[in-house]
Design a protein around this motif. Structure first.
Motif, PDB file in Angstrom:
ATOM      1  N   HIS A  57      21.712  -2.093  30.884  1.00 41.61           N
ATOM      2  CA  HIS A  57      20.932  -1.401  31.902  1.00 41.61           C
ATOM      3  C   HIS A  57      20.914   0.098  31.565  1.00 41.61           C
ATOM      4  O   HIS A  57      21.893   0.637  31.054  1.00 41.61           O
ATOM      5  CB  HIS A  57      21.531  -1.611  33.291  1.00 41.61           C
ATOM      6  CG  HIS A  57      21.502  -3.044  33.746  1.00 41.61           C
ATOM      7  ND1 HIS A  57      20.692  -3.487  34.759  1.00 41.61           N
ATOM      8  CD2 HIS A  57      22.177  -4.145  33.305  1.00 41.61           C
ATOM      9  CE1 HIS A  57      20.870  -4.778  34.942  1.00 41.61           C
ATOM     10  NE2 HIS A  57      21.770  -5.215  34.067  1.00 41.61           N
TER      11      HIS A  57
ATOM     12  N   VAL B 164      16.551  -3.091  33.168  1.00 38.85           N
ATOM     13  CA  VAL B 164      17.185  -3.852  32.096  1.00 38.85           C
ATOM     14  C   VAL B 164      16.441  -3.568  30.793  1.00 38.85           C
ATOM     15  O   VAL B 164      15.206  -3.614  30.740  1.00 38.85           O
ATOM     16  CB  VAL B 164      17.163  -5.358  32.398  1.00 38.85           C
ATOM     17  CG1 VAL B 164      17.793  -6.142  31.244  1.00 38.85           C
ATOM     18  CG2 VAL B 164      17.906  -5.649  33.697  1.00 38.85           C
TER      19      VAL B 164
ATOM     20  N   PRO C 238      23.896   4.150  35.430  1.00 43.05           N
ATOM     21  CA  PRO C 238      23.242   2.852  35.604  1.00 43.05           C
ATOM     22  C   PRO C 238      24.109   1.881  36.405  1.00 43.05           C
ATOM     23  O   PRO C 238      25.332   1.840  36.243  1.00 43.05           O
ATOM     24  CB  PRO C 238      23.047   2.348  34.168  1.00 43.05           C
ATOM     25  CG  PRO C 238      23.163   3.557  33.303  1.00 43.05           C
ATOM     26  CD  PRO C 238      24.129   4.467  34.013  1.00 43.05           C
TER      27      PRO C 238
ATOM     28  N   SER D 131      23.950  -7.830  29.739  1.00 39.94           N
ATOM     29  CA  SER D 131      22.650  -7.176  29.827  1.00 39.94           C
ATOM     30  C   SER D 131      22.863  -5.675  29.779  1.00 39.94           C
ATOM     31  O   SER D 131      23.846  -5.160  30.334  1.00 39.94           O
ATOM     32  CB  SER D 131      21.919  -7.567  31.118  1.00 39.94           C
ATOM     33  OG  SER D 131      22.705  -7.256  32.259  1.00 39.94           O
TER      34      SER D 131
ATOM     35  N   GLU E 138      10.053   1.496  32.344  1.00 39.82           N
ATOM     36  CA  GLU E 138      10.451   0.378  33.206  1.00 39.82           C
ATOM     37  C   GLU E 138       9.291  -0.573  33.456  1.00 39.82           C
ATOM     38  O   GLU E 138       9.440  -1.792  33.394  1.00 39.82           O
ATOM     39  CB  GLU E 138      10.998   0.913  34.529  1.00 39.82           C
ATOM     40  CG  GLU E 138      11.477  -0.176  35.471  1.00 39.82           C
ATOM     41  CD  GLU E 138      12.067   0.364  36.752  1.00 39.82           C
ATOM     42  OE1 GLU E 138      12.487  -0.434  37.599  1.00 39.82           O
ATOM     43  OE2 GLU E 138      12.109   1.607  36.913  1.00 39.82           O
TER      44      GLU E 138
ATOM     45  N   SER F 275      21.395  -2.880  39.344  1.00 40.65           N
ATOM     46  CA  SER F 275      19.985  -2.912  39.739  1.00 40.65           C
ATOM     47  C   SER F 275      19.115  -1.946  38.933  1.00 40.65           C
ATOM     48  O   SER F 275      17.902  -1.873  39.162  1.00 40.65           O
ATOM     49  CB  SER F 275      19.850  -2.589  41.230  1.00 40.65           C
ATOM     50  OG  SER F 275      20.367  -1.294  41.510  1.00 40.65           O
ATOM     51  N   SER F 276      19.720  -1.215  38.001  1.00 39.84           N
ATOM     52  CA  SER F 276      18.943  -0.308  37.148  1.00 39.84           C
ATOM     53  C   SER F 276      18.099  -1.110  36.173  1.00 39.84           C
ATOM     54  O   SER F 276      18.352  -2.297  35.931  1.00 39.84           O
ATOM     55  CB  SER F 276      19.886   0.631  36.388  1.00 39.84           C
ATOM     56  OG  SER F 276      20.638   1.428  37.276  1.00 39.84           O
TER      57      SER F 276
END
Length: 638
Positions: free
Chosen positions: A146, A160, A154, A144, A50, A157-158
């Motif tokens: 995730h 990307v 996921p 997107s 991340e 807000s997880s």
């Protein structure tokens, strides 16, 4: 990837090496000479996908003054050094092939280590076992992707996905689920939860979900990878779910939780807990992956999961029941789970821990039914399996077929909705309320009629499969099943048939289901299970009235005697039973040290071997004991 040997130290020796070297041995220059062994801890061992931070370790006493990282031939830069650890920002590209760390020492010498990458794609049917890898996730225009790496589903807000994920061996990382007690501290000492004695092996679980803004697009998916680990000798089942579904105080199905907090008293030996609850309200979503022993992927789909079992649910390691439903994804588990099994589609599957036998031999309930394959008893297919939960090693289980209307209909080519299953003294398991009536009428008839009269016996014979009934009871008597006949009793019939003795399982007669044999031989070789079944007044009358009534019939009695002696000479010949037990023990032996370290039951490998030898001794002596009991009851002449 090499397989494991049978020796006790196989996987543990590997684990110790992993901890000591963090997987990667450095390339040591000749100039290091005798000091090379002291400097063998330069590693590339962790990646924060991340934050895009690569990390590793170095020997604090080596005099490292600078450490540079290379992505292939490209210099990434100089790493930050701190107390034997280093870190550097890095975002790999799909073309990255290897990393090299070069540490410069005060002496002017260098330490080097190199990490080569395997390239994986999430959408490809990759195997379970892999070397250190770069994983490419799927993307699509207007969405997107995730992802998570902790088993959590996921959300918007997880993290990307922006580039390949770096998958490294996870040994040494935290394994928080293995440290959660799974029964109360006041549980009896003989089966109280115990913390693992060694860090469990960790797999990498990647879950992904595509989003358009905050709206999910399509179903989520998950993949499991065992990075840099030797292959298990058994198939592997990976289960992935939000940890709250198993371990949350209010809704976790694997812990004492709220139910035990609200009802802390022990109404019986097994106590209370969330894990004692059943039904749809206690079903949770789970992602299921199944791999053959070589790591070949066989199945990956979403499903539902519940705790399976009654008393055994209170033990530390718990059995599970998997449900294929349209609510989650495919409506069937379509896979060749059991090579010798005719069915390739299953609506429900058991992931069983061997019941109470998880404390002793851990193989009886999977092995003993297989002895009856030459009969027409409906038997549960079974395969020993290694399970991972959210990437944490979760120990030995048995993947099993479930006795239900789906499996019976599949086995015998019947219409599922016409299959009736009762349990206990005549309670409805599957079917309609009126389906309990024919069995209640059968027991009433036996109570009111003397079955030594041919007409009366033939009335009963038209309503039960006598051959099935005899084989079932002989097996239970031979096994000396201490948890039967006033428990673990199920029987079934096909409602679409009539009450005539035509051939086939669709003829409408009652047949019995053999299952839950973990308490077999609990009383040793000399337990008189035949005398108990015939005479023990403590057994509930509805559980024994049919057998005792039939034993008054000379026609049934002669058939029972002949079949019993045949089974003792053939099915239960000691050499045959011992061969089956020894083969099963040989399959489990390579995996038992790791399982014992995780769950502490059986208490040790020596204790497991003692239990196995005790079982072998019982098997040797059991036929002779049963012949004495048959003679005592006047049943010694075929």
């Amino acid at each position: 990837m090499q397989g494991k040997g049978v020796s006790l130290g196989g996987r543990f020796a590997v684990l110790l090496l992993v901890v000591a070297t963090c997987l990667h041995a450095p390339e040591v220059s000749a100039a290091q000479g005798e000091g090379a062994s002291a400097l063998a801890a330069l590693t590339i061992d962790a990646m924060d996908n991340e934050q895009h931070i690569l990390r590793g370790g170095f020997p604090v006493d080596a005099g490292v003054v600078r450490l540079e990282l290379y992505d292939g031939a490209v210099l990434l830069g100089e790493a930050l050094l701190e107390e034997g650890r280093w870190s550097i920002p890095w975002e790999p590209g799909e073309g990255s092939e290897f990393l090299e760390a070069v540490a410069s020492l005060e002496t002017g010498e260098e330490l080097r280590t190199r990490l080569d990458f395997q390239h994986l794609r999430f959408t490809s049917p990759e195997g379970l076992y892999a070397a250190e890898a770069l994983l490419v996730l799927p993307t699509a225009p207007g969405t997107s992707t995730h992802y998570t790496l902790d088993g959590t589903a996921p959300g918007p807000s997880s993290p990307v996905y922006t580039g390949p994920l770096v998958l490294l061996n996870r040994q040494g990382q935290p394994a928080p689920l293995s440290l959660i007690p799974t029964n109360p501290p006041e549980s009896p000492e003989a089966w109280r939860w115990r913390a693992p004695t060694a860090p469990p092996v960790l797999a990498t679980v990647v879950r992904l979900q595509r989003f358009s803004g905050a709206t999910p697009v399509g179903p989520g998916a998950a993949r499991t990878y065992l990075i840099g680990q030797p292959a298990y000798s058994l198939p592997v089942l990976s289960l992935v779910t939000d940890a709250e579904n198993f371990f949350g105080h209010d809704r976790g199905i694997y812990v004492p939780g709220r139910i035990h907090e609200e009802f802390p008293e022990w109404p019986d030996y097994w106590g209370t807990g969330n894990y004692m609850q059943d039904g749809k309200a206690w079903e949770r979503p789970v992602h299921v992956e199944w791999f053959e022993a070589a790591g070949t992927p066989v199945l990956a789909q979403n499903a539902g999961v519940r705790i399976h079992g009654s008393g055994s649910a209170a033990l530390p390691q718990k059995s599970l029941r998997l449900y294929a439903k349209a609510d989650y994804g495919p409506e069937w588990f379509q896979a060749n789970f059991f090579p010798d099994h005719s069915s390739r589609g299953f609506k429900r599957l058991l992931v069983r821990t061997a019941g109470q036998d998880q404390l002793t031999t851990k193989l009886k309930d999977c092995v003993l039914p297989g002895l009856l394959r030459q009969t027409r008893l409906a038997l549960q297919a079974c395969r020993p399996t290694v399970v991972f939960l959210n990437g944490e090693y979760w120990g030995l289980h048995e993947l099993r077929e479930l006795h239900d209307e789906y499996s019976l209909a599949s086995h015998y080519g019947l219409i599922r909705k016409n299959v009736v299953i009762l349990e206990g003294h005549g309670l409805l398991d599957t079917g309609e309320p009126e389906d309990v009536v024919p069995y209640a009428e059968l027991l009433a008839y036996v109570r009111e009629h003397d079955l030594s009269v041919l007409e009366h016996y033939e009335h009963v014979e038209a309503r039960i499969d006598v051959g099935n009934f005899i084989d079932y009871h002989i097996a239970q008597i031979y096994f000396g099943n201490a948890d039967w006949p006033d428990n673990n009793v199920k029987y079934w019939r096909y409602r679409g048939g009539g009450n005539t003795a035509v051939a086939g399982e669709g003829d409408g007669r009652w047949r019995w289901l053999l299952y839950d044999l973990d308490s077999s031989f609990a009383g040793g070789a000399e337990v008189n299970s035949l005398g108990r079944l015939l005479h023990d007044g403590r057994l509930g009358e509805p559980f024994v009235v049919l057998f005792r009534g039939l034993m008054k019939s000379p026609w049934f009695r002669a058939r029972f005697i002949a079949r019993f002696h045949w089974h003792l000479d053939n099915t239960f010949a000691p050499e045959r039973v011992l061969a089956a037990v020894d083969a099963a023990a040989e399959r489990l032996a390579p995996e038992m040290p790791e399982h014992i370290a995780r769950w502490r039951y059986p208490r040790s490998e020596a204790a497991w071997q003692w239990e196995l030898q005790n079982l072998r001794d019982i098997i040797q002596r059991r036929p002779a004991a049963l012949r004495r009991f048959l003679q005592r009851e006047g049943l010694d002449s075929p």
